[in-house]
Design an enzyme around this catalytic site. Structure first.
Site, PDB file in Angstrom:
ATOM      1  N   LYS A   1       0.839  -1.213   0.000  1.00  0.00           N
ATOM      2  CA  LYS A   1       0.000   0.000   0.000  1.00  0.00           C
ATOM      3  C   LYS A   1       0.873   1.262   0.000  1.00  0.00           C
ATOM      4  CE  LYS A   1      -2.026  -1.015   3.912  1.00  0.00           C
ATOM      5  NZ  LYS A   1      -1.285  -2.256   4.243  1.00  0.00           N
TER       6      LYS A   1
ATOM      7  N   ARG B   1      -9.430   1.131   8.766  1.00  0.00           N
ATOM      8  CA  ARG B   1      -8.986  -0.237   9.022  1.00  0.00           C
ATOM      9  C   ARG B   1      -9.955  -1.027   9.869  1.00  0.00           C
ATOM     10  NH1 ARG B   1      -3.080   0.456   8.678  1.00  0.00           N
ATOM     11  NH2 ARG B   1      -2.049  -1.343   9.505  1.00  0.00           N
TER      12      ARG B   1
ATOM     13  N   ARG C   1      12.047  -5.403   4.821  1.00  0.00           N
ATOM     14  CA  ARG C   1      11.742  -3.982   4.596  1.00  0.00           C
ATOM     15  C   ARG C   1      12.670  -3.058   5.387  1.00  0.00           C
ATOM     16  NH1 ARG C   1       5.791  -1.807   5.394  1.00  0.00           N
ATOM     17  NH2 ARG C   1       6.008  -2.788   7.435  1.00  0.00           N
TER      18      ARG C   1
ATOM     19  N   ARG D   1      11.529  -1.418  11.014  1.00  0.00           N
ATOM     20  CA  ARG D   1      10.436  -1.173  11.962  1.00  0.00           C
ATOM     21  C   ARG D   1      10.421  -2.223  13.054  1.00  0.00           C
ATOM     22  NH1 ARG D   1       5.177   0.068   8.306  1.00  0.00           N
ATOM     23  NH2 ARG D   1       4.250  -1.226   9.957  1.00  0.00           N
TER      24      ARG D   1
ATOM     25  N   ARG E   1      -0.087  -9.253  13.107  1.00  0.00           N
ATOM     26  CA  ARG E   1      -0.730  -8.201  12.314  1.00  0.00           C
ATOM     27  C   ARG E   1      -1.626  -8.804  11.238  1.00  0.00           C
ATOM     28  NH1 ARG E   1       4.499  -5.371  10.580  1.00  0.00           N
ATOM     29  NH2 ARG E   1       3.204  -4.163   9.163  1.00  0.00           N
TER      30      ARG E   1
HETATM   31  P1  AP5 Z   1       4.914  -1.540   1.820  1.00  0.00           P
HETATM   32  O1  AP5 Z   1       4.622  -0.698   0.622  1.00  0.00           O
HETATM   33  O2  AP5 Z   1       5.620  -0.901   2.964  1.00  0.00           O
HETATM   34  O3  AP5 Z   1       3.590  -2.298   2.319  1.00  0.00           O
HETATM   35  P2  AP5 Z   1       2.340  -1.782   3.151  1.00  0.00           P
HETATM   36  O4  AP5 Z   1       1.139  -2.462   2.589  1.00  0.00           O
HETATM   37  O5  AP5 Z   1       2.320  -0.281   3.193  1.00  0.00           O
HETATM   38  O6  AP5 Z   1       2.702  -2.425   4.544  1.00  0.00           O
HETATM   39  P3  AP5 Z   1       2.686  -1.863   6.034  1.00  0.00           P
HETATM   40  O7  AP5 Z   1       3.376  -2.885   6.895  1.00  0.00           O
HETATM   41  O8  AP5 Z   1       3.253  -0.475   6.089  1.00  0.00           O
HETATM   42  O9  AP5 Z   1       1.220  -1.870   6.337  1.00  0.00           O
HETATM   43  P4  AP5 Z   1       0.584  -1.952   7.685  1.00  0.00           P
HETATM   44  O10 AP5 Z   1      -0.776  -1.741   7.208  1.00  0.00           O
HETATM   45  O11 AP5 Z   1       0.789  -3.102   8.551  1.00  0.00           O
HETATM   46  O12 AP5 Z   1       1.393  -0.845   8.530  1.00  0.00           O
HETATM   47  P5  AP5 Z   1       1.041   0.636   8.930  1.00  0.00           P
HETATM   48  O13 AP5 Z   1       2.292   1.401   8.915  1.00  0.00           O
HETATM   49  O14 AP5 Z   1      -0.124   1.168   8.173  1.00  0.00           O
HETATM   50  O15 AP5 Z   1       5.761  -2.806   1.289  1.00  0.00           O
HETATM   51  C1  AP5 Z   1       6.254  -3.789   2.193  1.00  0.00           C
HETATM   52  C2  AP5 Z   1       7.651  -4.282   1.733  1.00  0.00           C
HETATM   53  O16 AP5 Z   1       7.497  -4.994   0.506  1.00  0.00           O
HETATM   54  C3  AP5 Z   1       8.646  -3.142   1.427  1.00  0.00           C
HETATM   55  O17 AP5 Z   1       9.948  -3.547   1.809  1.00  0.00           O
HETATM   56  C4  AP5 Z   1       8.569  -2.966  -0.089  1.00  0.00           C
HETATM   57  O18 AP5 Z   1       9.792  -2.470  -0.647  1.00  0.00           O
HETATM   58  C5  AP5 Z   1       8.265  -4.387  -0.537  1.00  0.00           C
HETATM   59  N1  AP5 Z   1       7.434  -4.422  -1.741  1.00  0.00           N
HETATM   60  C6  AP5 Z   1       6.409  -3.612  -2.079  1.00  0.00           C
HETATM   61  N2  AP5 Z   1       5.880  -3.976  -3.252  1.00  0.00           N
HETATM   62  C7  AP5 Z   1       6.586  -5.067  -3.676  1.00  0.00           C
HETATM   63  C8  AP5 Z   1       6.505  -5.922  -4.803  1.00  0.00           C
HETATM   64  N3  AP5 Z   1       5.597  -5.737  -5.765  1.00  0.00           N
HETATM   65  N4  AP5 Z   1       7.373  -6.955  -4.880  1.00  0.00           N
HETATM   66  C9  AP5 Z   1       8.313  -7.170  -3.908  1.00  0.00           C
HETATM   67  N5  AP5 Z   1       8.429  -6.380  -2.813  1.00  0.00           N
HETATM   68  C10 AP5 Z   1       7.576  -5.356  -2.706  1.00  0.00           C
HETATM   69  O19 AP5 Z   1       0.549   0.428  10.441  1.00  0.00           O
HETATM   70  C11 AP5 Z   1       1.437   0.083  11.474  1.00  0.00           C
HETATM   71  C12 AP5 Z   1       0.693   0.037  12.791  1.00  0.00           C
HETATM   72  O20 AP5 Z   1       0.136   1.346  13.077  1.00  0.00           O
HETATM   73  C13 AP5 Z   1      -0.517  -0.911  12.845  1.00  0.00           C
HETATM   74  O21 AP5 Z   1      -0.127  -2.240  13.164  1.00  0.00           O
HETATM   75  C14 AP5 Z   1      -1.368  -0.253  13.944  1.00  0.00           C
HETATM   76  O22 AP5 Z   1      -0.865  -0.543  15.217  1.00  0.00           O
HETATM   77  C15 AP5 Z   1      -1.159   1.235  13.679  1.00  0.00           C
HETATM   78  N6  AP5 Z   1      -2.176   1.787  12.762  1.00  0.00           N
HETATM   79  C16 AP5 Z   1      -1.931   2.387  11.555  1.00  0.00           C
HETATM   80  N7  AP5 Z   1      -3.099   2.771  10.969  1.00  0.00           N
HETATM   81  C17 AP5 Z   1      -4.078   2.389  11.824  1.00  0.00           C
HETATM   82  C18 AP5 Z   1      -5.502   2.470  11.765  1.00  0.00           C
HETATM   83  N8  AP5 Z   1      -6.141   3.022  10.701  1.00  0.00           N
HETATM   84  N9  AP5 Z   1      -6.206   1.991  12.822  1.00  0.00           N
HETATM   85  C19 AP5 Z   1      -5.599   1.465  13.895  1.00  0.00           C
HETATM   86  N10 AP5 Z   1      -4.255   1.319  14.006  1.00  0.00           N
HETATM   87  C20 AP5 Z   1      -3.507   1.790  12.981  1.00  0.00           C
END
Ligand code: AP5
Length: 214
Positions: free
Chosen positions: A13, A88, A123, A156, A167
């Site tokens: 994402k 979410r 990552r 992270r 997660r």
């Molecule tokens: P990346 O693009 O970083 O993936 P992502 O889907 O953004 O993954 P996240 O882990 O950031 O999502 P998340 O939803 O768990 O975390 P968030 O920060 O929102 O890609 C991942 C890896 O793959 C990278 O290394 C990239 O280079 C690689 N990659 C990408 N595309 C690729 C491809 N095509 N092929 C190969 N490799 C590839 O949330 C973190 C925490 O914050 C949550 O656990 C929660 O505690 C809190 N939080 C955040 N938002 C909320 C909410 N709305 N409600 C409640 N808690 C929340």
């Protein structure tokens, strides 16, 4: 244009939202990035969020809804924005409906769980900008350093395998029901909803998204 990118942790994402934001000249709003910045700065929000994030749980709805809604009222969001990681939960989606916020597109990105674990274990991120790298699939020019600023990348705290699996569990229990929620809104012609394959090259996935949104 207002877009929501939906999908499990690690489906890409953040990677896709950054490319889309550049192309469309609208901001990417990543609640996870906002929370990590608050944790690093030691603000009250960061202190409240840290233990949920480190254990792979969701931060409580009231905290995150306020954070997201305050952000979209900033001036750079007037022409639209891309939500990455918000909403979410059903209450978060309902909070957007209650303020009559309409969306053009909701795009769900799908990737098998085992590929997600591989992606997240490798990552590395540049915290100030939100730029995302991978040690194998998208390495920086100089190992562990950001391509643009040269600053050090970090891993992270929640990218350990045990927390990644937690997660994923939380995603299936609390976020996956949003797929049905937005599919129903699409049936009622309130927005367009698409599910895309998130495996393969980053640029090919971006092209799939751009084709859908025209
Ligand atoms: P990346 O693009 O970083 O993936 P992502 O889907 O953004 O993954 P996240 O882990 O950031 O999502 P998340 O939803 O768990 O975390 P968030 O920060 O929102 O890609 C991942 C890896 O793959 C990278 O290394 C990239 O280079 C690689 N990659 C990408 N595309 C690729 C491809 N095509 N092929 C190969 N490799 C590839 O949330 C973190 C925490 O914050 C949550 O656990 C929660 O505690 C809190 N939080 C955040 N938002 C909320 C909410 N709305 N409600 C409640 N808690 C929340």
């Amino acid at each position: 244009m207002r877009i929501i990118l939906l999908g499990a942790p690690g489906v890409g994402k953040g990677t896709q939202a950054s490319l889309l934001a550049q192309a469309l000249h609208i901001p990417k709003i990543a609640t996870g990035d906002m929370l990590r910045t608050a944790v690093k700065a030691g603000t009250p929000l960061g202190l409240a969020a840290k233990h949920y994030m480190d254990s792979g749980k969701l931060v409580p709805d009231d905290i995150i809804i306020k954070l997201a809604i305050d952000r979209i009222h900033e001036s750079d969001c007037q022409n639209g924005f891309i939500f990455d990681g918000f909403p979410r939960t059903l209450p978060q989606a309902q909070a957007l409906a209650e303020i009559n916020l309409q969306f053009n597109y909701v795009i769900e990105i799908a990737v098998p769980d085992e590929e997600i674990v591989q992606r997240l274990s490798g990552r590395r991120i540049h915290l100030p900008s939100g730029r995302v790298y991978h040690t194998l699939y998208h390495p920086p020019v100089k190992a562990d350093h950001d391509d643009v600023t040269g600053e050090r990348l970090i891993q992270r705290d929640d990218d350990k395998e045990v927390t990644i699996r937690k997660r994923l569990e939380v995603y299936y229990a609390e976020t996956a029901p949003l797929v049905e929620y937005y599919a129903q809104l699409a049936e009622a012609n309130a927005l367009e909803f698409y599910r895309i394959d998130g495996t393969g090259e980053v640029d090919d996935i971006q092209a799939r998204i751009r084709e859908l949104i025209g």
